[in-house]
Design an enzyme around this catalytic site. Structure first.
Site, PDB file in Angstrom:
ATOM      1  N   HIS A  74      20.545 -36.617  65.147  1.00 53.50           N
ATOM      2  CA  HIS A  74      19.100 -36.593  65.433  1.00 53.50           C
ATOM      3  C   HIS A  74      18.469 -37.931  65.046  1.00 53.50           C
ATOM      4  O   HIS A  74      17.645 -38.481  65.790  1.00 53.50           O
ATOM      5  CB  HIS A  74      18.396 -35.503  64.607  1.00 53.50           C
ATOM      6  CG  HIS A  74      18.749 -34.098  64.959  1.00 53.50           C
ATOM      7  ND1 HIS A  74      19.197 -33.186  64.030  1.00 53.50           N
ATOM      8  CD2 HIS A  74      18.701 -33.420  66.139  1.00 53.50           C
ATOM      9  CE1 HIS A  74      19.403 -32.013  64.617  1.00 53.50           C
ATOM     10  NE2 HIS A  74      19.119 -32.134  65.895  1.00 53.50           N
ATOM     11  N   LYS A 100      12.830 -16.848  65.011  1.00 51.92           N
ATOM     12  CA  LYS A 100      14.138 -17.467  64.783  1.00 51.92           C
ATOM     13  C   LYS A 100      14.164 -18.038  63.375  1.00 51.92           C
ATOM     14  O   LYS A 100      13.764 -19.170  63.137  1.00 51.92           O
ATOM     15  CB  LYS A 100      14.345 -18.584  65.829  1.00 51.92           C
ATOM     16  CG  LYS A 100      15.765 -19.080  65.933  1.00 51.92           C
ATOM     17  CD  LYS A 100      15.857 -20.122  67.038  1.00 51.92           C
ATOM     18  CE  LYS A 100      17.102 -20.985  66.871  1.00 51.92           C
ATOM     19  NZ  LYS A 100      17.087 -22.150  67.739  1.00 51.92           N
ATOM     20  N   ARG A 146      25.038 -34.510  74.559  1.00 56.34           N
ATOM     21  CA  ARG A 146      26.326 -34.782  73.914  1.00 56.34           C
ATOM     22  C   ARG A 146      27.470 -34.518  74.866  1.00 56.34           C
ATOM     23  O   ARG A 146      28.555 -35.052  74.716  1.00 56.34           O
ATOM     24  CB  ARG A 146      26.497 -33.877  72.679  1.00 56.34           C
ATOM     25  CG  ARG A 146      25.572 -34.189  71.534  1.00 56.34           C
ATOM     26  CD  ARG A 146      25.552 -33.084  70.526  1.00 56.34           C
ATOM     27  NE  ARG A 146      25.082 -31.846  71.145  1.00 56.34           N
ATOM     28  CZ  ARG A 146      24.805 -30.726  70.488  1.00 56.34           C
ATOM     29  NH1 ARG A 146      24.976 -30.694  69.180  1.00 56.34           N
ATOM     30  NH2 ARG A 146      24.375 -29.663  71.117  1.00 56.34           N
ATOM     31  N   SER A 165      23.687 -29.133  64.139  1.00 59.13           N
ATOM     32  CA  SER A 165      23.163 -28.564  62.891  1.00 59.13           C
ATOM     33  C   SER A 165      23.948 -27.322  62.498  1.00 59.13           C
ATOM     34  O   SER A 165      24.198 -27.079  61.317  1.00 59.13           O
ATOM     35  CB  SER A 165      21.677 -28.209  63.054  1.00 59.13           C
ATOM     36  OG  SER A 165      20.926 -29.354  63.304  1.00 59.13           O
TER      37      SER A 165
END
Ligand code: PNS
Length: 162
Positions: A17, A41, A90, A127
């Site tokens: 990030h 969440k 990615r 993460s």
């Protein structure tokens, strides 16, 4: 003023990030790193902790602001005069997912999404993997900042002892 947003869950912020935010900050006048505060969440870290971690790791970047949002990202963009969203890619599977969201965000509000390819050094990094490695006592020192590493250690220590 060219202002863009780097949105995310940032649970926690990783070196991947930080790489994207830093590269965006070299391309645009102002970058807003915005944490999604979705009450449904529940993450490992609270919103306040996520904001603090982001502030710490972007303190050297003068044109980066840290913020939070709830609800639709395009509404946050409209309310803050932001014309474009930066997302990192990615892999091809990221693209498959991100393309649909990007097209929907454009349809909803005319907000552009600009894709930045992940630094190959971090193309495997997420993460969720960082959380899993830290949970089992693995070494995440090359994946997150020392501040985040310490917070992960504290978090799982608290959980183990409760
Ligand atoms: O770090 P993440 O979890 O990949 O970030 C995803 C995020 C926060 C960018 C995305 O879930 C989002 O924008 N959520 C806000 C709700 C919204 O606007 N969804 C898109 C509808 S097309």
């Amino acid at each position: 003023m060219r202002r863009v947003v780097c949105p995310g869950s940032f649970d926690p912020v990783t070196n991947g990030h930080i790489d994207i935010i830093g590269r965006a900050a070299r391309q645009y006048d102002e970058v807003v790193a915005a944490v999604l505060t979705n009450v449904n969440k529940r993450g490992l870290f609270s919103v306040e902790e996520k904001l603090a971690m982001l502030r710490e790791c972007t303190a050297n970047l003068e044109n980066v602001q840290i913020s939070q949002f709830n609800g639709l990202l395009v509404d946050f963009c409209r309310d803050n005069g932001i014309g474009a969203i930066i997302r990192s890619l990615r892999s091809v599977s990221d693209f498959d997912y991100e393309l649909q969201i990007a097209q929907m965000n454009y349809r909803l509000a005319g907000v552009e999404t600009l894709f930045m390819t992940a630094n190959p050094q971090y193309s495997f990094l997420s993460s969720s993997l960082v959380r899993e490695i830290a949970q089992y006592g693995g070494d995440v020192s090359s994946l997150v900042t020392p501040d985040v590493e310490q917070r992960l250690r504290d978090k799982y220590k608290d959980r183990d002892s409760s």
